[in-house]
Design a protein around this motif. Structure first.
Motif, PDB file in Angstrom:
ATOM      1  N   CYS A  20       0.810  -1.119   0.125  1.00 15.19           N
ATOM      2  CA  CYS A  20       0.167  -0.129  -0.098  1.00 15.19           C
ATOM      3  C   CYS A  20       0.789   1.285  -0.063  1.00 15.19           C
ATOM      4  O   CYS A  20       1.496   1.398   1.114  1.00 15.19           O
ATOM      5  CB  CYS A  20      -0.870   0.106   1.153  1.00 15.19           C
ATOM      6  N   THR A  21       0.702   1.909  -1.150  1.00 11.89           N
ATOM      7  CA  THR A  21       1.772   3.339  -1.327  1.00 11.89           C
ATOM      8  C   THR A  21       1.388   4.217  -0.289  1.00 11.89           C
ATOM      9  O   THR A  21       2.119   5.140   0.246  1.00 11.89           O
ATOM     10  CB  THR A  21       1.934   3.451  -2.675  1.00 11.89           C
ATOM     11  N   VAL A  22       0.092   4.121   0.108  1.00 11.15           N
ATOM     12  CA  VAL A  22      -0.449   5.212   0.851  1.00 11.15           C
ATOM     13  C   VAL A  22       0.176   4.900   2.147  1.00 11.15           C
ATOM     14  O   VAL A  22       0.432   6.135   2.822  1.00 11.15           O
ATOM     15  CB  VAL A  22      -2.093   5.420   0.951  1.00 11.15           C
ATOM     16  N   SER A  23       0.240   3.894   3.016  1.00 13.12           N
ATOM     17  CA  SER A  23       0.630   3.907   4.235  1.00 13.12           C
ATOM     18  C   SER A  23       2.343   3.634   4.393  1.00 13.12           C
ATOM     19  O   SER A  23       2.623   3.395   5.377  1.00 13.12           O
ATOM     20  CB  SER A  23      -0.107   2.808   4.843  1.00 13.12           C
ATOM     21  N   ASP A  24       2.900   3.199   3.333  1.00 17.45           N
ATOM     22  CA  ASP A  24       4.050   2.814   3.196  1.00 17.45           C
ATOM     23  C   ASP A  24       5.197   4.024   2.795  1.00 17.45           C
ATOM     24  O   ASP A  24       5.212   4.265   1.491  1.00 17.45           O
ATOM     25  CB  ASP A  24       4.629   1.508   2.275  1.00 17.45           C
ATOM     26  N   PRO A  25       5.835   4.614   3.604  1.00 17.54           N
ATOM     27  CA  PRO A  25       6.594   5.816   3.504  1.00 17.54           C
ATOM     28  C   PRO A  25       7.853   5.552   2.514  1.00 17.54           C
ATOM     29  O   PRO A  25       8.523   6.564   2.039  1.00 17.54           O
ATOM     30  CB  PRO A  25       7.108   6.387   4.818  1.00 17.54           C
ATOM     31  N   ARG A  26       8.094   4.396   2.133  1.00 15.24           N
ATOM     32  CA  ARG A  26       8.995   4.153   1.216  1.00 15.24           C
ATOM     33  C   ARG A  26       8.979   4.534  -0.096  1.00 15.24           C
ATOM     34  O   ARG A  26       9.889   5.090  -1.142  1.00 15.24           O
ATOM     35  CB  ARG A  26       9.714   2.814   1.017  1.00 15.24           C
ATOM     36  N   PHE A  27       7.394   4.683  -0.500  1.00 13.90           N
ATOM     37  CA  PHE A  27       6.986   5.050  -1.800  1.00 13.90           C
ATOM     38  C   PHE A  27       6.305   6.526  -1.880  1.00 13.90           C
ATOM     39  O   PHE A  27       5.632   6.993  -0.856  1.00 13.90           O
ATOM     40  CB  PHE A  27       6.125   4.025  -2.447  1.00 13.90           C
ATOM     41  N   TYR A  28       6.250   7.031  -3.036  1.00 12.57           N
ATOM     42  CA  TYR A  28       5.798   7.994  -3.399  1.00 12.57           C
ATOM     43  C   TYR A  28       4.121   7.774  -3.360  1.00 12.57           C
ATOM     44  O   TYR A  28       3.515   6.738  -3.688  1.00 12.57           O
ATOM     45  CB  TYR A  28       6.221   8.922  -4.637  1.00 12.57           C
ATOM     46  N   SER A  29       3.264   8.679  -2.906  1.00 11.19           N
ATOM     47  CA  SER A  29       1.873   8.415  -3.011  1.00 11.19           C
ATOM     48  C   SER A  29       1.154   9.876  -3.194  1.00 11.19           C
ATOM     49  O   SER A  29       1.138  10.634  -2.343  1.00 11.19           O
ATOM     50  CB  SER A  29       1.298   7.758  -1.482  1.00 11.19           C
ATOM     51  N   TYR A  30       0.500   9.940  -4.225  1.00 10.06           N
ATOM     52  CA  TYR A  30      -0.399  11.000  -4.774  1.00 10.06           C
ATOM     53  C   TYR A  30      -1.516  11.199  -3.710  1.00 10.06           C
ATOM     54  O   TYR A  30      -1.896  12.327  -3.317  1.00 10.06           O
ATOM     55  CB  TYR A  30      -1.062  11.011  -6.269  1.00 10.06           C
TER      56      TYR A  30
END
Length: 241
Positions: free
Chosen positions: A214-224
């Motif tokens: 989940c990109t929203v909850s995982d700060p390793r990834f960008y999330s719009y």
């Protein structure tokens, strides 16, 4: 710079794949880290430095795309930027690459390691058939295809309107199981990974891996959805020389 490999994808040894994270790079806040998107108002020089760093680290030549949430599939060519949402290649050292920040990146290869592809699947592209178009471009028997679903918005964060659900139901009634009512009346929570698996299964592709992010909850990834002003991370796949 940090890259994240795909250990749960049983691709042949010749197939190389990775996902980048935000760690490292030259971009300043709010794009802080390894932003690889040139269309998000980041400093163009920083983006170019990030892309050069990625290329030198991986030892391949990424073929970047101008993504438009469509279904066009290009043959990967590092010398140009095609307007497309997926690319494929059989040329060693050339990487099919897609940029995302909540949309679904899907990587493809065949069991023999002769072709690879990468697709960018937001809900519009997914509903309109970008995964199927990628399979058509690869022109491989379905039983020979291996797919890996990369980091995307998770089902607990992907709230959509009824028009999104209807767009999928119009093509595949069984996709109704990928939606559940939201706490907000009239809205639904969508599972983009389940939607992708259903669409791939309808074409006979059963060897599908990944899909637990989940990109929203995982700060390793960008999330719009987490921060509208943000960068993009890359998912890449290529054939070793």
């Amino acid at each position: 710079m940090s890259i994240w490999l795909t250990p749960d994808w049983p691709a042949p040894k010749r197939v190389q794949a990775c996902v980048t994270t935000r760690e490292g790079g030259f971009s300043l806040p709010p794009y802080e880290g390894l932003n690889l998107g040139s269309h998000v108002e980041d400093d163009p020089q920083a983006v170019e430095q990030n892309r050069r760093l990625l290329t030198s680290t991986l030892g391949c030549r990424p073929a970047w795309l101008s993504q438009v949430h469509g279904v066009r599939v290009a043959q990967a060519d590092p010398s140009r930027v095609d307007e497309a949402d997926a690319s494929w290649t059989a040329e060693p050292g050339v990487a099919s690459a897609v940029l995302t920040a909540d949309c679904l990146p899907a990587l493809f290869c065949d069991r023999a390691g002769t072709k690879v592809a990468a697709a960018h699947a937001g809900w519009r592209g997914l509903a309109n058939g970008v995964l199927e178009a990628t399979l058509d471009a690869l022109a491989l028997p379905a039983e020979e295809v291996l797919v890996w679903l990369g980091p995307a918005i998770g089902p607990a964060a992907f709230e959509v309107g009824p028009e999104v659900r209807e767009a999928f139901l119009a093509h595949h009634p069984e996709t109704g199981q990928a939606f559940r009512p939201s706490a907000n009346e009239g809205k639904f929570m969508a599972d983009i990974y389940q939607l992708a698996r259903i669409r791939l299964a309808a074409r006979g592709v059963q060897a599908v891996y990944g899909g637990s992010f989940c990109t929203v909850s995982d700060p390793r990834f960008y999330s719009y959805r987490r921060a509208a002003r943000t960068g993009r991370f890359a998912s890449l796949v290529w054939l070793a020389d």
